[in-house]
Scaffold this active site. Structure first.
Site, PDB file in Angstrom:
ATOM      1  N   ALA A  32      19.715 -93.341 -17.016  1.00 13.40           N
ATOM      2  CA  ALA A  32      20.781 -93.982 -18.008  1.00 13.40           C
ATOM      3  C   ALA A  32      20.616 -93.459 -19.561  1.00 13.40           C
ATOM      4  O   ALA A  32      20.179 -94.163 -20.427  1.00 13.40           O
ATOM      5  CB  ALA A  32      20.298 -95.550 -17.854  1.00 13.40           C
ATOM      6  N   HIS A  37      17.163 -90.238 -25.823  1.00 17.59           N
ATOM      7  CA  HIS A  37      16.784 -89.095 -24.756  1.00 17.59           C
ATOM      8  C   HIS A  37      17.076 -87.672 -25.341  1.00 17.59           C
ATOM      9  O   HIS A  37      16.193 -86.749 -25.310  1.00 17.59           O
ATOM     10  CB  HIS A  37      17.160 -89.337 -23.484  1.00 17.59           C
ATOM     11  CG  HIS A  37      16.790 -90.657 -22.898  1.00 17.59           C
ATOM     12  ND1 HIS A  37      17.740 -91.623 -22.620  1.00 17.59           N
ATOM     13  CD2 HIS A  37      15.366 -91.211 -22.266  1.00 17.59           C
ATOM     14  CE1 HIS A  37      17.049 -92.770 -22.119  1.00 17.59           C
ATOM     15  NE2 HIS A  37      15.643 -92.432 -22.180  1.00 17.59           N
ATOM     16  N   SER A 187      18.710 -97.932 -26.453  1.00 14.93           N
ATOM     17  CA  SER A 187      17.847 -98.236 -25.033  1.00 14.93           C
ATOM     18  C   SER A 187      18.872 -98.091 -23.996  1.00 14.93           C
ATOM     19  O   SER A 187      20.234 -98.591 -24.112  1.00 14.93           O
ATOM     20  CB  SER A 187      17.351 -99.788 -25.167  1.00 14.93           C
ATOM     21  OG  SER A 187      16.892-100.200 -24.058  1.00 14.93           O
TER      22      SER A 187
END
Ligand code: PAF
Length: 281
Positions: A32, A37, A187
């Site tokens: 996800a 990231h 997030s």
């Protein structure tokens, strides 16, 4: 991007690359993926490293079965994003590959104080699960550097402790929390918010900003209380709003005005649990 599902095959590839002198940078994830990231992938890439990422939704770190069931999975999109951003290797193991003997008798790590406060207190067993999987991932990937996001502040400390306990020669590089334009920390769990919740969610980062702005040397408990009251009135179920020393996470009631601090919050918006933190100053 080369995709490996088996530890042995990944290990053989990494060993070959190390012989050629490549430095291995590792970005572990549960998928996800978002720009937070990707910024970690970029941090490793900028250092000229062979960037390895992993996607594995680790069952042993979810203390809440519902949270595990509902954890967002966007594999095709993730693979595309990793490829486009120059990740060279993706490790995508199955549960069986990671835990061939099941999850009943996994090692226990001596995390001490870190496991008793904040996330450790509100998510019993969570950090044991994180260590169990990260230890295995590090063993599989054999990285030189490990890239983690500050958004999971306590997790970064726990993983540093794991590396110390296990005497591993891996340096941890912590990347800044990436935020949406309104300030909400990026997030994977944000994907679970509906439109109304998404608009409310920003109040967590606003609360931490408020603490940063209002904090003065001396007694600071009332500041935390005001923050909890505010978030509760705004519809959150608050686990904690805390202020702790940045290096040890010791909770602080009276501040000397000099010790570097971190303010951290965890709160539910209906079923979705959000966390965030900010360093002070
Ligand atoms: O932060 C995460 O995504 C996970 O806790 C990690 C470090 C990949 C371990 O499962």
């Amino acid at each position: 991007m080369i995709l490996f599902k088996k530890i042995a095959e990944l290990g053989a590839f990494i060993a070959e690359q190390k012989k050629k002198g490549r430095i291995i940078g590792f970005v572990p994830t549960m998928g996800a993926l978002h720009n937070g990231h990707i910024s970690l992938i970029n941090n490793s890439k900028q250092l000229g490293q062979l960037v390895v990422s992993s996607i594995f939704v680790n069952p042993t770190q979810f203390n809440d079965a519902k949270d595990f069931e509902k954890y967002p999975v966007t594999l095709e999109k993730d693979i595309d994003l990793l490829e486009k951003n120059g990740c060279e290797v993706l490790f995508l193991p199955s549960v069986k590959e990671m835990y061939p003997d099941g999850v009943a008798n996994l090692p226990h790590y001596q995390l001490g104080y870190l496991e008793t406060v904040l996330e450790g207190k509100y998510r019993p067993g969570h950090f044991q699960g994180v260590c169990q999987v990260v230890h295995r991932l590090l063993h599989a990937v054999q990285p030189d550097q490990l890239f983690l996001g500050q958004k999971d502040y306590q997790q970064c400390m726990v993983i540093k402790k794991l590396i110390e306990l296990e005497n591993l020669k891996i340096t941890v590089v912590i990347g800044a929390t990436l935020r949406e334009p309104d300030g909400l920390a990026m997030s994977s769990r944000n994907m679970r918010l509906n439109n109304v919740e998404r608009n409310q969610a920003v109040k967590i980062s606003e609360t931490l900003q408020f603490i940063k702005k209002e904090i003065r040397p001396g007694y600071i408990e009332d500041l935390k209380d005001r923050a909890v009251q505010y978030l509760t009135a705004e519809g959150f179920k608050v686990d904690y709003v805390e202020i702790a020393t940045a290096d040890t996470l010791a909770l602080v009631q009276n501040w000397d005005g000099k010790t570097p601090l971190v303010t951290l919050a965890a709160a539910y918006l209906n079923e979705v649990r959000l966390i965030d933190n900010m360093l002070i100053p």
